[in-house]
Design an enzyme around this catalytic site. Structure first.
Site, mmCIF file in Angstrom:
data_model
loop_
_atom_site.group_PDB
_atom_site.id
_atom_site.type_symbol
_atom_site.label_atom_id
_atom_site.label_comp_id
_atom_site.label_asym_id
_atom_site.label_seq_id
_atom_site.Cartn_x
_atom_site.Cartn_y
_atom_site.Cartn_z
ATOM 1 C CG LEU A 194 -2.218 -0.974 1.417
ATOM 2 C CD1 LEU A 194 -2.647 -0.855 2.768
ATOM 3 C CD2 LEU A 194 -3.137 -0.554 0.352
ATOM 4 N N GLY A 195 1.963 1.184 0.850
ATOM 5 C CA GLY A 195 2.864 2.433 0.903
ATOM 6 C C GLY A 195 4.158 1.852 1.538
ATOM 7 C CB VAL A 213 2.118 -0.174 4.761
ATOM 8 C CG1 VAL A 213 0.717 -0.267 5.220
ATOM 9 C CG2 VAL A 213 2.606 0.606 5.588
ATOM 10 N N GLY A 234 7.449 3.469 3.882
ATOM 11 C CA GLY A 234 7.983 4.555 4.416
ATOM 12 C C GLY A 234 9.470 4.634 4.846
ATOM 13 N N GLY A 235 9.871 5.383 5.820
ATOM 14 C CA GLY A 235 11.401 5.336 6.395
ATOM 15 C C GLY A 235 11.441 3.961 7.042
ATOM 16 C CG ASP A 248 5.470 12.339 8.108
ATOM 17 O OD1 ASP A 248 5.330 13.308 7.310
ATOM 18 O OD2 ASP A 248 5.503 11.271 7.559
ATOM 19 N N GLY A 253 9.608 1.045 7.045
ATOM 20 C CA GLY A 253 8.905 -0.089 6.643
ATOM 21 C C GLY A 253 7.771 0.082 5.549
#
Ligand SMILES: *[C@@H]1O[C@H](CO)[C@@H](O)[C@H](O)[C@H]1NC(C)=O
Ligand SMILES: *[C@@H]1O[C@H](CO)[C@@H](O)[C@H](O)[C@H]1NC(C)=O
Ligand SMILES: *[C@@H]1O[C@H](CO)[C@@H](O)[C@H](O)[C@H]1NC(C)=O
Ligand SMILES: *[C@@H]1O[C@H](CO)[C@@H](O)[C@H](O)[C@H]1NC(C)=O
Ligand SMILES: *[C@@H]1O[C@H](CO)[C@@H](O)[C@H](O)[C@H]1NC(C)=O
Ligand SMILES: *[C@@H]1O[C@H](CO)[C@@H](O)[C@H](O)[C@H]1NC(C)=O
Ligand SMILES: *[C@@H]1O[C@H](CO)[C@@H](O)[C@H](O)[C@H]1NC(C)=O
Ligand SMILES: *[C@@H]1O[C@H](CO)[C@@H](O)[C@H](O)[C@H]1NC(C)=O
Ligand SMILES: *[C@@H]1O[C@H](CO)[C@@H](O)[C@H](O)[C@H]1NC(C)=O
Length: 721
Positions: free
Chosen positions: A428-429, A436, A431-432, A518, A434
């Site tokens: 799904l996405g 998702v 980030g820094g 964030d 991990g």
């Protein structure tokens, strides 16, 4: 007494006779001649066709002599003895002694015969090159394969009285070693004075190669004119074939070493030898040649009270009942066992004690190990738990304030299945911290699973399971052109209230304030009823501050970042307030934090909003969908609040709690009263403020494969499990 002693002596004599008989018996191939005269002919040697292993091992037994003489195949080399143990052959031959004689007129006669054998070499360890004379320089020319070498010795003496009888020490007699692998030789001589000064006692020089120790120098040999008619033995080395053991073993059909024997690579040269294994004796070249040695008979190794048992290749001794020890004469012998009464009780008691102790030890160690493992596991879990915002989670559940009462634990297996082994398609996405993944639990619930990147060990992979938020992010809601999205002022205000409440909660409720760091519209998730949930997953990634081009662009480009934070490197709760201010402006204007505003250059939404406020044409920039008169006051009030949040000086920004209360007040006034418990519906999953100075919330454009997939789309397709 006298009779007893005699009887014993007789027995010993009988045994000795047996031993001699066995060792003398040569072991020819069955059906072959075992002796030639006095000489035993063991296999691989033989006197007839089919009795030897190869023609080199043929023994020509000439019966015209009495006793018969054995000659090496077709040569004049007479065989004196064949040894199987070390591969030696004792031989002698006519005219083996070279001579060089003089009289007063000079040299008179000289003789040297060439000696050699095509297969067997002259043993370098068992022979000596020997020269006799008092004015003698003697050489031998040796051949081994194609090389050619020469060696020799020199002996000079002036008076026979200087010569030492019985010792070949260099005066009148000299000896030297011969090189390894010598296969043939002949002799050569020289004399410095034609023996002129020693003619009286030494007219001739003699030279020969002889078995070491077989010749003893005698002074009389110096004057013996017939010395060259003597014969002295010489030792030859014999081997089977010209292969090494390793090579020979690869050809089992022709491999010469039979049962219970081993192959030996002799140092004398090519070919190999066989040797019976320890505890066996006999002829290793015959198929039942190596036979077990009955050590009980030959060695009598056991103490007389013990019993000897011969075993294959060995033996053992046993003691009679009531005695202990190894029973050997050499060893501990047999000694009476200690008293039996005490023995069992003591041993049994000791045994039981030891067993119980051991049992406790095993259990103790096992328990300790498990405890330590458990503690380690808990510690790791705790660490990961905290890192992933678990602290807040815990607080919420313990105080039962939030709606996280249905805390669940999933096994990594369950999550693996749910995410189809963390299939790429389910991302799904990222980030820094991990990735998702979207997953479906066995009960059909859709979840988002965050999998930490930094832990390599499988068992310690921290996983966070989020309820999957079906309506995407606030960013989608505001910026997508989808007509069906409810974008009314009421909803926007409610979302603002929910987000503010959630962040306020983060800032104030936890024992250690948690800064989200964030906050942005793409990190605010909307559930099926468009209720906001603040999350940290999505597009965030770490950027190191030393990337200078980012440093200069952070403010203008990445719209949400508190400029004060950027300048001071100090992240405060007011930095979150600033970011939230940007979100409010997004809600008000429907514009992206970074966007193109009219004819102007791409620039920050904040500066665009602030300048519009300054210039008093705020309502021009407010989203057309909300710019109705009835909401004008609220819009202005919220804009004022946003302006305060966006104050460049953090000290003048309201706290998140004030912001939340302000928005709530506006909503209450509006009549759409929301209750505290509803506010708390905003689920917050955040991470603790961490020491490392990382920027987050940069756009995803650098990671095209790693962006949030459109939720509206992925929802339509059923998840394959
Ligand atoms: C045996 O020796 C004699 C005398 O040297 C010789 O004449 C004879 O040929 C020899 N026999 C064999 C079979 O070599
Ligand atoms: C052969 O040599 C062995 C030992 O090397 C010795 O006992 C035996 O007497 C020898 N036999 C002859 C015939 O020289
Ligand atoms: C070895 O040397 C001797 C003496 O120089 C010579 O007569 C003989 O031919 C040589 N043999 C070989 C094989 O080189
Ligand atoms: C040899 O030695 C003996 C005893 O030392 C001596 O009498 C004799 O003269 C010597 N002969 C020569 C030729 O030197
Ligand atoms: C040895 O005898 C030979 C032949 O007679 C002669 O040529 C030579 O010179 C003699 N050498 C010495 C050192 O006397
Ligand atoms: C030298 O010694 C041998 C035995 O070792 C002996 O028979 C001989 O007579 C001795 N010769 C002299 C000259 O002493
Ligand atoms: C006894 O021990 C000696 C020295 O260790 C050894 O040489 C000998 O072979 C042994 N005898 C027996 C019968 O084992
Ligand atoms: C000795 O050897 C015999 C025969 O192989 C075997 O039955 C016995 O158990 C052995 N005894 C010991 C003490 O090894
Ligand atoms: C046999 O063993 C006993 C007890 O160890 C010892 O006293 C005795 O001397 C031994 N006999 C021999 C011949 O070794």
């Amino acid at each position: 007494m006298g009779f007893g002693g005699m009887f014993k002596k007789l027995t010993v004599f009988a045994v000795m006779v047996t031993i001699m008989a066995t060792s003398v018996a040569a072991q020819p191939k069955p059906g072959c001649q075992s002796h030639c005269g006095n000489i035993g002919i063991p296999y691989p040697f033989g006197t007839r066709n089919g009795c030897y292993i190869s023609s080199d091992f043929f023994i020509n037994c000439n019966t015209s002599f009495n006793p018969p003489k054995a000659f090496l195949s077709d040569t004049e080399i007479e065989v004196l003895n064949i040894s199987l143990d070390d591969g030696h052959l004792r031989v002698q031959y006519d005219k083996s002694i070279g001579y060089d004689c003089y009289d007063s007129s000079g040299p008179t006669s000289q003789g040297s015969s060439f000696f050699g054998h095509r297969k067997f070499s002259i043993s370098y360890s068992r022979n000596k090159f020997t020269a006799i004379g008092c004015d003698t320089i003697a050489y031998f020319w040796g051949f081994y394969m194609l090389s050619n070498y020469s060696s020799g010795c020199l002996t000079v003496c002036n008076n026979v009285s200087d010569v030492i009888n019985g010792s070949c020490s260099g005066i009148g007699c000299c000896q030297t070693a011969i090189p390894r692998g010598l296969q043939a030789y002949f002799f050569d001589f020289s004399s410095s004075r034609n023996h002129s000064s020693v003619l009286t006692f030494n007219p001739c020089s003699y030279v020969f190669i002889v078995e070491d120790g077989a010749y003893t120098f005698s002074t009389s040999d110096l004057s013996n004119l017939d010395f060259n008619k003597r014969e002295y033995p010489l030792i030859l080395d014999w081997t089977i074939g010209d292969q090494t053991c390793e090579e020979a073993k690869m050809d089992p059909k022709n491999y010469a070493c039979k049962q219970n024997s081993a192959c030996i690579d002799p140092e004398s040269g090519p070919g190999y030898l066989c040797k019976c294994n320890h505890g066996f004796q006999g002829n290793p070249y015959l198929s039942i040649g190596c036979q077990d040695i009955n050590e009980c008979e030959t060695l009598k190794p056991c103490n007389e009270s013990g019993t000897c048992h011969n075993t294959l290749g060995s033996y053992n001794c046993s003691c009679p009942e009531g005695f202990e020890g190894d029973g050997r004469k050499n060893g501990t012998g047999c000694s009476p066992q200690p008293h039996r009464e005490n023995f069992p009780i003591l041993v049994v008691a000791l045994g039981i004690g030891l067993s119980i102790g051991l049992l406790f030890l095993i259990f103790g160690v096992g328990w300790l190990y498990r405890t330590l493992q458990k503690r380690k596991y808990i510690k790791i879990k705790q660490k990961l738990f905290e890192r992933n915002g678990g602290l807040l989670f815990q607080k919420k559940t313990s105080s039962n304030e939030g709606r996280l009462d249905k805390a669940e634990l999933f096994s990594s297996k369950e999550l693996e299945i749910a995410t189809d082994q963390y299939n790429e398609n389910r991302i799904l996405g990222c980030g820094g911290q991990g990735m998702v993944y979207k997953g479906m639990l066995s009960d059909g619930r859709i979840v988002a699973v965050k999998k930490s990147k930094d832990c390599k060990r499988r068992t310690e992979v921290p996983l966070l399971v989020y309820e999957f938020i079906p309506n995407g992010t606030l960013s989608h809601l505001i910026h997508d052109q989808n007509e069906e999205y409810p974008r009314s002022w009421d909803i926007r205000l409610r979302i603002a209230a929910e987000v503010a409440s959630a962040i306020s909660y983060l800032h104030s409720s936890a024992s250690i304030p948690i800064y989200h760091r964030d906050i942005k519209s793409s990190n605010i998730l909307l559930d099926e009823k468009f209720r906001a949930k603040v999350s940290d997953f999505g597009t965030s990634r770490s950027i190191s501050i030393d990337q200078t081009h980012l440093t200069t662009q952070v403010l203008g480009t990445f719209g949400y970042l508190d400029p004060e934070y950027f300048q001071s490197s100090q992240f405060t709760e007011k930095s979150d307030v600033y970011s939230f201010g940007v979100v409010i402006v997004e809600l008000l204007t429907g514009k992206k934090a970074i966007s193109t505003f009219g004819s102007q250059e791409k620039r920050g939404l904040v500066s665009y909003f602030m300048s519009s406020m300054e210039e008093n044409h705020l309502l021009d920039i407010v989203d057309v969908e909300i710019g109705k008169d009835s909401q004008k006051d609220e819009v202005i009030a919220v804009s004022q609040l946003a302006k305060r949040c966006l104050n460049l000086d953090g000290r003048y920004r309201p706290t998140m709690k004030e912001v939340a209360m302000e928005i709530e007040r506006l909503r209450t006034r509006q009549g759409d009263c929301i209750h505290t418990h509803q506010l708390k519906q905003a689920e917050v999953i955040a991470r603790k403020s961490i020491e490392s100075w990382d920027f987050t919330s940069f756009s995803t454009e650098h990671y095209p494969n790693c962006s949030i997939t459109s939720t509206s789309e992925s929802d339509v397709h059923p998840l394959m499990l």
